[in-house]
Design a protein around this motif. Structure first.
Motif, PDB file in Angstrom:
ATOM      1  N   ARG A 127       0.855  -1.197   0.000  1.00 23.65           N
ATOM      2  CA  ARG A 127       0.000   0.000   0.000  1.00 23.65           C
ATOM      3  C   ARG A 127       0.889   1.245   0.000  1.00 23.65           C
ATOM      4  N   SER A 128       0.457   2.243  -0.718  1.00 25.72           N
ATOM      5  CA  SER A 128       1.297   3.428  -0.893  1.00 25.72           C
ATOM      6  C   SER A 128       1.600   4.127   0.423  1.00 25.72           C
ATOM      7  N   GLU A 129       0.690   4.046   1.411  1.00 23.48           N
ATOM      8  CA  GLU A 129       0.920   4.745   2.677  1.00 23.48           C
ATOM      9  C   GLU A 129       1.710   3.911   3.678  1.00 23.48           C
ATOM     10  N   SER A 130       2.058   2.659   3.297  1.00 23.33           N
ATOM     11  CA  SER A 130       2.760   1.776   4.226  1.00 23.33           C
ATOM     12  C   SER A 130       4.220   2.219   4.367  1.00 23.33           C
ATOM     13  N   PRO A 131       4.905   1.778   5.431  1.00 25.66           N
ATOM     14  CA  PRO A 131       6.312   2.144   5.615  1.00 25.66           C
ATOM     15  C   PRO A 131       7.283   1.247   4.857  1.00 25.66           C
ATOM     16  N   TYR A 132       6.776   0.203   4.167  1.00 25.27           N
ATOM     17  CA  TYR A 132       7.652  -0.799   3.569  1.00 25.27           C
ATOM     18  C   TYR A 132       8.298  -0.281   2.291  1.00 25.27           C
ATOM     19  N   ARG A 133       9.628  -0.439   2.215  1.00 18.88           N
ATOM     20  CA  ARG A 133      10.377   0.047   1.053  1.00 18.88           C
ATOM     21  C   ARG A 133      11.188  -1.042   0.371  1.00 18.88           C
ATOM     22  N   SER A 134      11.285  -2.201   0.971  1.00 22.09           N
ATOM     23  CA  SER A 134      12.114  -3.278   0.414  1.00 22.09           C
ATOM     24  C   SER A 134      11.585  -4.622   0.878  1.00 22.09           C
ATOM     25  N   LEU A 135      12.117  -5.680   0.294  1.00 19.81           N
ATOM     26  CA  LEU A 135      11.761  -7.026   0.739  1.00 19.81           C
ATOM     27  C   LEU A 135      12.112  -7.227   2.210  1.00 19.81           C
ATOM     28  N   ALA A 136      13.240  -6.650   2.645  1.00 21.28           N
ATOM     29  CA  ALA A 136      13.648  -6.799   4.040  1.00 21.28           C
ATOM     30  C   ALA A 136      12.588  -6.239   4.977  1.00 21.28           C
ATOM     31  N   ASP A 137      11.913  -5.183   4.552  1.00 23.68           N
ATOM     32  CA  ASP A 137      10.892  -4.565   5.400  1.00 23.68           C
ATOM     33  C   ASP A 137       9.664  -5.450   5.567  1.00 23.68           C
ATOM     34  N   LEU A 138       9.487  -6.414   4.669  1.00 22.24           N
ATOM     35  CA  LEU A 138       8.323  -7.292   4.743  1.00 22.24           C
ATOM     36  C   LEU A 138       8.578  -8.554   5.570  1.00 22.24           C
ATOM     37  N   LYS A 139       9.727  -8.624   6.209  1.00 27.44           N
ATOM     38  CA  LYS A 139      10.027  -9.807   7.017  1.00 27.44           C
ATOM     39  C   LYS A 139       8.985  -9.956   8.125  1.00 27.44           C
ATOM     40  N   GLY A 140       8.399 -11.142   8.209  1.00 27.48           N
ATOM     41  CA  GLY A 140       7.394 -11.426   9.219  1.00 27.48           C
ATOM     42  C   GLY A 140       6.001 -10.922   8.887  1.00 27.48           C
ATOM     43  N   LYS A 141       5.825 -10.319   7.699  1.00 29.63           N
ATOM     44  CA  LYS A 141       4.531  -9.748   7.320  1.00 29.63           C
ATOM     45  C   LYS A 141       3.723 -10.747   6.493  1.00 29.63           C
ATOM     46  N   THR A 142       2.457 -10.410   6.268  1.00 28.97           N
ATOM     47  CA  THR A 142       1.589 -11.282   5.473  1.00 28.97           C
ATOM     48  C   THR A 142       1.766 -10.984   3.996  1.00 28.97           C
ATOM     49  N   PHE A 143       1.783 -12.048   3.185  1.00 32.91           N
ATOM     50  CA  PHE A 143       2.110 -11.899   1.766  1.00 32.91           C
ATOM     51  C   PHE A 143       1.240 -12.825   0.936  1.00 32.91           C
ATOM     52  N   ALA A 144       0.821 -12.345  -0.231  1.00 30.97           N
ATOM     53  CA  ALA A 144      -0.034 -13.149  -1.116  1.00 30.97           C
ATOM     54  C   ALA A 144       0.617 -13.339  -2.473  1.00 30.97           C
ATOM     55  N   PHE A 145       0.692 -14.583  -2.903  1.00 29.59           N
ATOM     56  CA  PHE A 145       0.967 -14.916  -4.293  1.00 29.59           C
ATOM     57  C   PHE A 145      -0.389 -15.056  -4.992  1.00 29.59           C
ATOM     58  N   ALA A 146      -0.373 -15.020  -6.319  1.00 27.74           N
ATOM     59  CA  ALA A 146      -1.636 -15.081  -7.060  1.00 27.74           C
ATOM     60  C   ALA A 146      -2.140 -16.509  -7.238  1.00 27.74           C
ATOM     61  N   ASP A 147      -1.306 -17.360  -7.835  1.00 24.67           N
ATOM     62  CA  ASP A 147      -1.716 -18.718  -8.195  1.00 24.67           C
ATOM     63  C   ASP A 147      -0.439 -19.540  -8.330  1.00 24.67           C
ATOM     64  N   PRO A 148      -0.432 -20.797  -7.916  1.00 19.87           N
ATOM     65  CA  PRO A 148       0.797 -21.597  -8.008  1.00 19.87           C
ATOM     66  C   PRO A 148       1.292 -21.795  -9.426  1.00 19.87           C
ATOM     67  N   ASN A 149       0.426 -21.572 -10.430  1.00 19.45           N
ATOM     68  CA  ASN A 149       0.843 -21.703 -11.821  1.00 19.45           C
ATOM     69  C   ASN A 149       0.985 -20.348 -12.525  1.00 19.45           C
ATOM     70  N   SER A 150       1.060 -19.280 -11.743  1.00 14.78           N
ATOM     71  CA  SER A 150       1.253 -17.949 -12.313  1.00 14.78           C
ATOM     72  C   SER A 150       2.733 -17.632 -12.420  1.00 14.78           C
ATOM     73  N   THR A 151       3.147 -17.107 -13.563  1.00 10.43           N
ATOM     74  CA  THR A 151       4.549 -16.739 -13.762  1.00 10.43           C
ATOM     75  C   THR A 151       4.917 -15.556 -12.883  1.00 10.43           C
ATOM     76  N   SER A 152       4.197 -14.449 -13.064  1.00 12.40           N
ATOM     77  CA  SER A 152       4.523 -13.227 -12.334  1.00 12.40           C
ATOM     78  C   SER A 152       3.984 -13.239 -10.919  1.00 12.40           C
ATOM     79  N   GLY A 153       2.921 -14.014 -10.697  1.00 13.92           N
ATOM     80  CA  GLY A 153       2.296 -14.048  -9.383  1.00 13.92           C
ATOM     81  C   GLY A 153       2.846 -15.102  -8.463  1.00 13.92           C
ATOM     82  N   PHE A 154       3.813 -15.930  -8.962  1.00 14.74           N
ATOM     83  CA  PHE A 154       4.451 -16.915  -8.085  1.00 14.74           C
ATOM     84  C   PHE A 154       5.837 -17.343  -8.566  1.00 14.74           C
TER      85      PHE A 154
END
Length: 303
Positions: A127-154
């Motif tokens: 989200r644009s208002e979030s403090p996250y700026r890198s993958l490191a900032d997402l450590k321990g956070k919730t994350f969604a992939f799109a589909d196990p057979n998606s190229t860009s989404g997984f």
């Protein structure tokens, strides 16, 4: 034995053969089914595809109909069961399809964007208002992939995150598959996830941009914090066992759409595609290598 020369002589004039060949396929293919995964929002898919179905029905001379499948892998199963004639396959799904079907799955053409780019990128959005700026900032956070057979989404984000030393299995606090790119971005904006993997072609074209243009999310509500290497554009594919005359006519119709039906072209491409270019199996060898590596990682975890 009836030779090809004798057959042509029997027809009286070879000039009549192309016309006959063009008509012959309609007896065995009374309608043309275009596969689309329900991973795309249903209302959005119908809005994009139905004008195309009307256009193709006129160009092909038989009804063109949408054939929705439950997920990306369903497109492969639909081809194997001869239930669809054409579909756009994500590169990872194409890799899966070739593994299952071999040469029975045939790539035809792919998008070229307004800048001449024949591909797109996996991106990680927050989200644009979030403090996250890198993958490191997402450590321990919730994350969604799109589909196990998606190229860009997984596939691509999983592979290249690991190359950068970030194992999605242990880095994020929780990971889920949302069921589709639209689902991921909508849920992100609603606050259900801290980050999601999806795709964009460039800064003007992508899932978030399309949803914002349709007022499904606010403009500027997401921000990119990670971008993958270029992924080759998703190929439109067909069954190799279809009549060549049908394949030729389908490709010609799709290539003619921009000039002959510009409004339908704009609706189907969101106005971000300049033309189509031929797609070859060799274009997707790097994607196939990524998928094979992911499969090896899954097997290693099972063992």
């Amino acid at each position: 034995m009836l030779t090809r020369r004798a057959l042509l002589a029997g027809l009286g004039a070879s000039a009549t053969l192309p016309a006959l060949a063009q008509e012959d396929w309609r007896g065995s293919v009374p309608e043309v089914r275009i596969g689309v995964s329900s991973a795309e929002n249903e209302a959005g898919a119908i809005a994009r595809y139905q004008p195309l179905m009307d256009y193709l029905s006129g160009k092909l001379g038989v009804p063109a109909k949408l054939y929705r499948v439950s997920d990306y892998a369903g497109l492969v199963e639909a081809v194997r069961a001869d239930q669809i004639e054409f579909a756009r396959f994500g590169p990872a799904v194409y890799a899966l399809g070739r593994r299952v079907l071999g040469d029975r799955l045939q790539p035809l053409f792919r998008d070229v964007d307004q800048h001449g780019q024949e591909g797109y990128f996996s991106v990680i959005l927050v989200r644009s208002e979030s403090p996250y700026r890198s993958l490191a900032d997402l450590k321990g956070k919730t994350f969604a992939f799109a589909d196990p057979n998606s190229t860009s989404g997984f596939a691509f984000p999983s592979y290249f995150m690991r190359k950068e030393g970030v194992d999605p299995q242990s880095h994020f606090g929780a990971t889920v598959f949302s069921g589709g790119h639209d689902n991921s971005v909508l849920a992100l904006v609603r606050g259900q996830f801290d980050g999601v993997a999806t795709y964009q072609v460039n800064a003007e074209a992508g899932v978030a941009q399309r949803l914002a243009s349709r007022k499904m999310i606010p403009q500027g509500s997401t921000r990119v914090i990670w971008t993958s290497p270029l992924i080759p554009a998703s190929p439109f594919c067909t069954r190799a066992n279809l009549p060549e005359a049908l394949k030729t006519r389908f490709v010609a119709a799709m290539n003619a759409m921009k000039d002959e039906a510009p409004d339908i072209w704009k609706t189907f491409t969101d106005g971000h595609i300049s033309r189509y270019a031929p797609a070859r199996h060799d274009d997707y060898l790097d994607v196939i290598a990524v998928i094979e590596d992911l499969d090896a990682q899954r097997k290693k975890r099972r063992d």
